[in-house]
Design an enzyme around this catalytic site. Structure first.
Site, PDB file in Angstrom:
ATOM      1  N   SER A 140      14.896   4.371  29.524  1.00 51.62           N
ATOM      2  CA  SER A 140      15.690   3.367  28.818  1.00 51.62           C
ATOM      3  C   SER A 140      14.874   2.891  27.618  1.00 51.62           C
ATOM      4  CB  SER A 140      15.958   2.190  29.769  1.00 51.62           C
ATOM      5  OG  SER A 140      16.383   1.046  29.084  1.00 51.62           O
ATOM      6  N   TYR A 153      13.105  -4.351  35.743  1.00 52.26           N
ATOM      7  CA  TYR A 153      13.718  -3.084  35.327  1.00 52.26           C
ATOM      8  C   TYR A 153      12.867  -2.413  34.251  1.00 52.26           C
ATOM      9  CZ  TYR A 153      17.281   0.082  33.436  1.00 52.26           C
ATOM     10  OH  TYR A 153      17.970   1.190  33.007  1.00 52.26           O
TER      11      TYR A 153
END
Length: 208
Positions: A140, A153
């Site tokens: 990501s 995350y």
């Protein structure tokens, strides 16, 4: 011939979002695909959409590390080996760090990081030195940059970079490691992810 034609592919985290899109794309390109996720009902929906011998269901929960070795053997043996594996499973916690319990952050790491590492280790134990295997690891933008309300995350994605960059340096050219860094993609990861107290976030994340 298209690269994907007759390739043996395993997609982990195939029940929604990027993984679900990959399934549809690769079936059209005549790949042979094993699909894995926790949600068996979503996998069955995919099979109903593409009733083909090219698509095989293998429900798996990457948080259950003890089952990963056998699941990996099942995926490997189904087509007599694998050419490409998409390590795409993941969950998000969207909340301020101070509002997020340590136990929940550990749970996230068990899924986003340790689960995928366990799969990679199991694959390397099955792969012969002279066979070519591609590992595509879904990261990501938050694997490169810290993002407010996504500390755990982002940390799990940073950890994937460190681990798989190091693994690439350790192994031969017959293991190709690809760290995929998508930008904002409209998927359910924020909707199905957690708030800091472990309840469902329940809403789409905005880009801004």
């Amino acid at each position: 011939m298209d690269f994907w034609e007759n390739k043996r592919v395993w997609i982990i985290g195939a029940s929604s979002g990027i993984g679900e899109g990959l399934v549809r794309c690769l079936i059209k390109k005549n790949a042979w695909v094993v699909v894995s996720a926790r949600r068996k009902d979503r996998l069955e929906q995919l099979r109903n959409e593409s009733p083909s011998a090219q698509l095989t269901l293998l429900p798996m929960d990457v948080e259950d590390h003890g089952s990963i070795g056998e699941k990996t053997k099942d995926a490997w043996s189904h087509f007599g080996g694998l050419d490409v594996v998409f390590l795409n499973a993941g969950i998000a916690v969207r909340d301020r760090s101070i509002e997020t319990s340590l136990d929940l952050e550990k749970k996230l790491f068990d899924i986003n990081f340790w689960g995928l590492v366990a799969v990679a280790k199991a694959l390397l134990s099955l792969k012969s030195p002279d066979s070519l295997l591609h590992l595509a690891v879904t990261s990501s933008l938050s694997g490169k940059y810290g993002v407010p309300k996504l500390a755990a995350y982002a940390a799990s994605k940073h950890a994937l970079h460190g681990y798989f960059d190091s693994l690439r340096a350790e192994t031969s050219s017959n293991l190709r490691i690809h760290l995929v860094i998508p930008g904002f993609v409209r998927t359910d990861i924020a909707v199905t992810g957690w708030k800091g107290d472990g309840t469902a976030n329940g809403k789409m994340q905005n880009a801004l």
